[in-house]
Enzyme design. Structure first.
Site, PDB file in Angstrom:
ATOM      1  N   SER A  67       0.848  -1.195   0.000  1.00  9.67           N
ATOM      2  CA  SER A  67       0.000   0.000   0.000  1.00  9.67           C
ATOM      3  C   SER A  67       0.881   1.242   0.000  1.00  9.67           C
ATOM      4  O   SER A  67       2.116   1.154   0.012  1.00  9.67           O
ATOM      5  CB  SER A  67      -0.911   0.005   1.233  1.00  9.67           C
ATOM      6  N   LYS A  68       0.231   2.408   0.002  1.00  2.29           N
ATOM      7  CA  LYS A  68       0.981   3.670  -0.081  1.00  2.29           C
ATOM      8  C   LYS A  68       1.956   3.845   1.075  1.00  2.29           C
ATOM      9  O   LYS A  68       2.982   4.498   0.929  1.00  2.29           O
ATOM     10  CB  LYS A  68       0.007   4.847  -0.118  1.00  2.29           C
ATOM     11  N   ARG A  69       1.633   3.264   2.212  1.00  5.50           N
ATOM     12  CA  ARG A  69       2.530   3.465   3.366  1.00  5.50           C
ATOM     13  C   ARG A  69       3.886   2.776   3.163  1.00  5.50           C
ATOM     14  O   ARG A  69       4.845   3.065   3.870  1.00  5.50           O
ATOM     15  CB  ARG A  69       1.873   2.987   4.650  1.00  5.50           C
TER      16      ARG A  69
END
Length: 468
Positions: free
Chosen positions: A238-240
């Site tokens: 994911s973006k994290r």
């Protein structure tokens, strides 16, 4: 042998992310390996979330990665007549029916089923009402209520699903638009797609789609569900975990060759080989070497690959790719030959074009700023006399070239009775502002006599000021 036909069918509700790009790549490589056809299809029937911006971003990312398509892009919103035709076939055979249950009623009955410990699926209330089209009505598939559906997956093996667990899924919404599961089957049937390679988050959709193929009396494609990509913490990427958009990697200074090489190895292997040219990937890729376990995204491995491709690519090409990054930093412009020479010295040292754009600054700016720690350590007052001597030596030097420069520095070190580094490191700081850089004599040769003398004179002023 039947021609291999694969497809990549993204929904334009956002940018092309790493997982989608890996799916596209596997389809593209499989088609190219078998001399087949690769189709690009945009699944844009979600009118609320689909955007022109996302479509453009997906096409840009595909082109940047070098994944050309043989047909398309097809747009589902331009194929509504095709879906209506196939839907009518199912209605005519009694394999689909109209339903006038409101979404609120359906949801209420699902919740009641859950409370009663039953499967929260549509209860078939309209199955035998014999309804026709009307406002607010959807069309549902008459799903078999007994038996099993088997998915013979090329990666996961055989998976069985009880038909009694499946729903009478909606095929056409009340607005006349097809749902995902129906549109994707119609598209794949009408486009003669015979290999469906996609992420394993689609496994649960597949039994419904198999039943639709059977209802349409269409041949089943071979399914291959690729394991998901995980972040370093083994949760879904994911973006994290960093940039997940393909074009974000372009903006960060990655080369498409590196990303393609990395994505190909994320779930597929060929012995211990890590680095593959595009042609090698086409020659070697096949589904029997795709693993059944999830791949873990390793940013350091991607950086390592990117550094390799930066080092191996011709300096002139790197210089051309670097120009947008230089423009972002408002560096003064230089001619291509000068830029190419500077790039050559940085290729072994930089992992991304962003890193190179930062590292190349001293070649391009008028004046360098000294790193405070480097200046304190190396630009000391006692350097004044050696600097004056060096300036005089260099001013009279002809030709001003790398080989002659090194000889001059070595002579000076001998005369002073010190090691070469005692002179070289302060000069490096004077010319670049930092302590780490390409070879000193390369730098001097590329910067040229005028710039070198100007920066040494500035350094002399700096050390003399410190002595006061």
């Amino acid at each position: 042998m039947e021609q291999v036909i694969t497809r990549f069918a993204p929904s334009p509700t956002g940018y092309l992310h790493i997982g989608g790009a890996r799916t596209a790549l596997f389809n593209w490589l499989f088609a190219r390996h078998h001399g087949g056809k690769f189709i690009l299809r945009i699944e844009d029937t979600d009118r609320e979330r689909s955007t022109e911006e996302s479509i453009r971003a997906i096409l840009d990312a595909m082109q940047w990665l070098g994944m050309d398509w043989d047909e398309g892009p097809y747009y589902q919103t331009q194929r509504l007549d095709v879906y209506r035709d196939y839907l009518q076939r199912l209605l005519d055979k009694g394999l689909a029916y109209y339903c006038d249950c409101s979404p609120e009623d359906v949801e209420r009955r699902r919740q009641e089923a859950l409370k009663a410990g039953k499967k929260p699926k549509y209860d078939g209330r309209c199955r035998d009402k014999g309804l026709g089209p009307g406002p607010g009505r959807v069309v549902r598939f008459r799903c078999p209520q007994v038996g099993t559906t088997v998915l013979n997956d090329l990666i996961k093996g055989a998976i069985e699903f009880e038909n009694s667990e499946l729903d009478d899924l909606v095929l056409q919404r009340s607005d006349g638009y097809p749902t995902y599961n129906f549109a994707v089957v119609v598209d794949d049937v009408s486009m003669k797609v015979n290999y469906v390679i996609r992420g394993d988050d689609h496994v649960n959709n597949t039994p419904r789609q198999i039943l639709l193929y059977q209802a349409l009396e269409a041949p089943l494609p071979r399914f291959a569900h690729v394991p998901m990509i995980l972040g370093p913490d083994r949760t879904r990427l994911s973006k994290r975990h960093g940039a997940t958009s393909v074009m974000a990697y372009k903006d960060q200074g990655y080369l498409p060759e590196a990303l393609v090489n990395y994505l190909a190895r994320l779930g597929w292997s060929y012995g211990d080989q890590e680095i593959f040219s595009r042609q090698e990937l086409i020659e070697k890729f096949d589904l029997d070497r795709v693993g059944a376990s999830a791949g873990v995204f390793d940013q350091e491995k991607l950086l390592w690959l990117n550094a390799h491709y930066i080092k191996e690519k011709p300096a002139g090409e790197i210089a051309g790719l670097l120009k947008p990054f230089l423009a972002q930093r408002n560096y003064p412009e230089h001619d291509d030959a000068y830029l190419e020479r500077a790039v050559t010295t940085l290729q072994p040292r930089c992992r991304t074009l962003q890193e190179m754009a930062d590292a190349i600054a001293f070649y391009l700016v008028e004046e360098v700023d000294y790193d405070p720690k480097a200046a304190t350590k190396f630009l000391k007052p006692e350097l004044a006399a050696p600097l004056r001597s060096l300036i005089e030596t260099l001013r009279g030097m002809e030709p001003f070239q790398e080989e002659e420069l090194e000889k001059a520095f070595r002579r000076m070190a001998e005369e002073m009775g010190v090691k070469l580094g005692k002179i070289a490191q302060p000069v490096r700081v004077a010319l670049t502002g930092v302590t780490a850089s390409p070879g000193l004599f390369e730098i001097i040769d590329i910067l040229g006599k005028e710039t070198v003398l100007r920066r040494l004179e500035k350094a002399l002023e700096f050390v003399e000021a410190r002595a006061q």
